[in-house]
Scaffold this active site. Structure first.
Site, PDB file in Angstrom:
ATOM      1  N   GLY A 169       4.064  -1.452   8.249  1.00 43.49           N
ATOM      2  CA  GLY A 169       5.095  -0.388   7.133  1.00 43.49           C
ATOM      3  C   GLY A 169       5.575   0.664   7.545  1.00 43.49           C
ATOM      4  O   GLY A 169       6.588   1.074   6.919  1.00 43.49           O
ATOM      5  N   GLU A 173       1.851   7.266   8.444  1.00 38.53           N
ATOM      6  CA  GLU A 173       1.464   6.046   7.578  1.00 38.53           C
ATOM      7  C   GLU A 173       2.760   6.073   6.486  1.00 38.53           C
ATOM      8  O   GLU A 173       3.374   6.805   6.005  1.00 38.53           O
ATOM      9  CB  GLU A 173       0.442   6.404   6.748  1.00 38.53           C
ATOM     10  N   ASP A 212      -3.190   4.408  -0.178  1.00 40.49           N
ATOM     11  CA  ASP A 212      -3.385   4.132  -1.554  1.00 40.49           C
ATOM     12  C   ASP A 212      -4.850   4.519  -1.878  1.00 40.49           C
ATOM     13  O   ASP A 212      -5.287   5.446  -2.231  1.00 40.49           O
ATOM     14  CB  ASP A 212      -3.187   2.550  -1.424  1.00 40.49           C
ATOM     15  N   PHE A 230       2.652  -1.414  -7.468  1.00 41.80           N
ATOM     16  CA  PHE A 230       3.115  -1.816  -5.935  1.00 41.80           C
ATOM     17  C   PHE A 230       4.541  -1.546  -5.592  1.00 41.80           C
ATOM     18  O   PHE A 230       5.454  -2.111  -6.412  1.00 41.80           O
ATOM     19  CB  PHE A 230       2.839  -3.316  -6.114  1.00 41.80           C
ATOM     20  N   ASP A 288       6.219  -4.044   2.249  1.00 43.61           N
ATOM     21  CA  ASP A 288       6.611  -5.595   2.371  1.00 43.61           C
ATOM     22  C   ASP A 288       5.778  -6.151   1.091  1.00 43.61           C
ATOM     23  O   ASP A 288       4.790  -5.800   0.642  1.00 43.61           O
ATOM     24  CB  ASP A 288       6.328  -6.191   3.244  1.00 43.61           C
ATOM     25  N   ARG A 333      11.096  -5.404   3.527  1.00 44.69           N
ATOM     26  CA  ARG A 333      10.974  -4.354   4.646  1.00 44.69           C
ATOM     27  C   ARG A 333      12.252  -3.605   4.882  1.00 44.69           C
ATOM     28  O   ARG A 333      12.196  -2.326   4.915  1.00 44.69           O
ATOM     29  CB  ARG A 333      10.452  -4.737   5.959  1.00 44.69           C
TER      30      ARG A 333
HETATM   31  P1  IMP Z   1      -5.273   1.627   1.651  1.00 34.44           P
HETATM   32  O1  IMP Z   1      -6.102   1.568   2.875  1.00 34.44           O
HETATM   33  O2  IMP Z   1      -5.932   1.096   0.601  1.00 34.44           O
HETATM   34  O3  IMP Z   1      -5.071   3.250   1.457  1.00 34.44           O
HETATM   35  O4  IMP Z   1      -4.095   1.009   1.646  1.00 34.44           O
HETATM   36  C1  IMP Z   1      -3.086   1.519   2.431  1.00 34.44           C
HETATM   37  C2  IMP Z   1      -2.016   0.115   3.077  1.00 34.44           C
HETATM   38  O5  IMP Z   1      -1.926  -0.828   2.063  1.00 34.44           O
HETATM   39  C3  IMP Z   1      -0.805   0.840   3.313  1.00 34.44           C
HETATM   40  O6  IMP Z   1      -0.552   1.077   4.810  1.00 34.44           O
HETATM   41  C4  IMP Z   1       0.204  -0.631   2.920  1.00 34.44           C
HETATM   42  O7  IMP Z   1       0.413  -1.338   3.993  1.00 34.44           O
HETATM   43  C5  IMP Z   1      -0.675  -1.202   2.093  1.00 34.44           C
HETATM   44  N1  IMP Z   1      -0.228  -0.805   0.628  1.00 34.44           N
HETATM   45  C6  IMP Z   1      -0.705  -0.126  -0.077  1.00 34.44           C
HETATM   46  N2  IMP Z   1      -0.053  -0.041  -1.533  1.00 34.44           N
HETATM   47  C7  IMP Z   1       1.152  -0.661  -1.014  1.00 34.44           C
HETATM   48  C8  IMP Z   1       2.486  -0.988  -2.032  1.00 34.44           C
HETATM   49  O8  IMP Z   1       2.405  -0.307  -2.888  1.00 34.44           O
HETATM   50  N3  IMP Z   1       3.461  -1.819  -1.445  1.00 34.44           N
HETATM   51  C9  IMP Z   1       3.175  -2.172  -0.143  1.00 34.44           C
HETATM   52  N4  IMP Z   1       1.949  -2.055   0.718  1.00 34.44           N
HETATM   53  C10 IMP Z   1       0.933  -1.178   0.183  1.00 34.44           C
HETATM   54 MG    MG Z   2       0.632  -0.157   6.238  1.00 29.31          MG
END
Ligand code: IMP
Ligand code: MG
Length: 196
Positions: free
Chosen positions: A50, A105, A109, A158, A165, A171
């Protein structure tokens, strides 16, 4: 040219950040990083896939001799999400001992991925370890997550584009939009955690 016929793809929803807004914010972040790291040569550690798009623009907005390296991790779906299971798929090529490391990053999330990366990288004794996230989900606490550079806060939708993606698609959108779902199949947006 986006490679997508936006009129014809109902999955591309409301635009959250335009190409212009992204460019302006990346320039601001680059200027701040340039000032903060003056006289040093930071290593930008981008999280695949990403952050690949973001880091390529961010690196060019930083007027310092930066290095770029990549890590890939995967986090598992909703059942394991809270258990903190993140797996390392690709490690750095370089040794970051004694280096100034800036993790780049696309989106933070839950913070699970970031916490894993921070623990993993800190164990290698970098001189410093900071984080630059283009997007931080509203509700995630940047202070608690200790994110030094935040591009934008976004709501719970999302989102896709600019590196982000759904099933490897979108992407290459130059902007960031809400994923409006696959209306044909009636599927909901995927669990973000399964999609790192
Ligand atoms: P976390 O570990 O929950 O903070 O998730 C982080 C990863 O989830 C990011 O690096 C993204 O790859 C993916 N992600 C979280 N939210 C989204 C979104 O809205 N669209 C696409 N990828 C997401
Ligand atoms: Mg990511």
């Amino acid at each position: 040219m986006t490679g997508y016929d936006l009129e014809e793809d109902p999955s591309i929803g409301r635009v959250v950040l335009t190409e212009h807004q992204i460019r302006e914010r990346v320039a601001e972040l680059g200027a701040r990083i340039t000032a903060d790291y003056r006289g040093r040569a930071p290593v930008l550690v981008a999280v695949l896939k990403g952050a690949a798009v973001f880091v390529s623009d961010l690196a060019r907005a930083i007027e310092l001799p930066v290095e770029i390296d990549f890590m890939a991790v995967s986090s598992y779906g909703s059942s394991t999400r809270t258990s903190g299971v993140v797996r390392l798929l690709k490690d750095l090529d370089s040794d970051i001992t004694g280096r100034h490391v800036l993790v780049v990053e696309d989106i933070v999330d839950s913070g699970l991925t970031l916490n894993y990366l921070r623990r993993n990288l800190r164990a290698r004794n970098p001189a410093s370890l900071e984080v630059c996230a283009l997007l931080v989900r509203e509700g995630a606490d940047p202070t608690e997550l200790d994110i030094r550079y935040t591009g934008h806060r976004i709501p719970s939708d999302f989102v896709i584009g600019y590196g982000l993606d759904v099933g490897e698609r979108y992407r290459n959108l130059p902007f960031i939009a809400v994923y409006a779902g696959d209306r044909a199949s009636g599927r909901n947006p995927p669990d973000p955690a399964a999609n790192a």
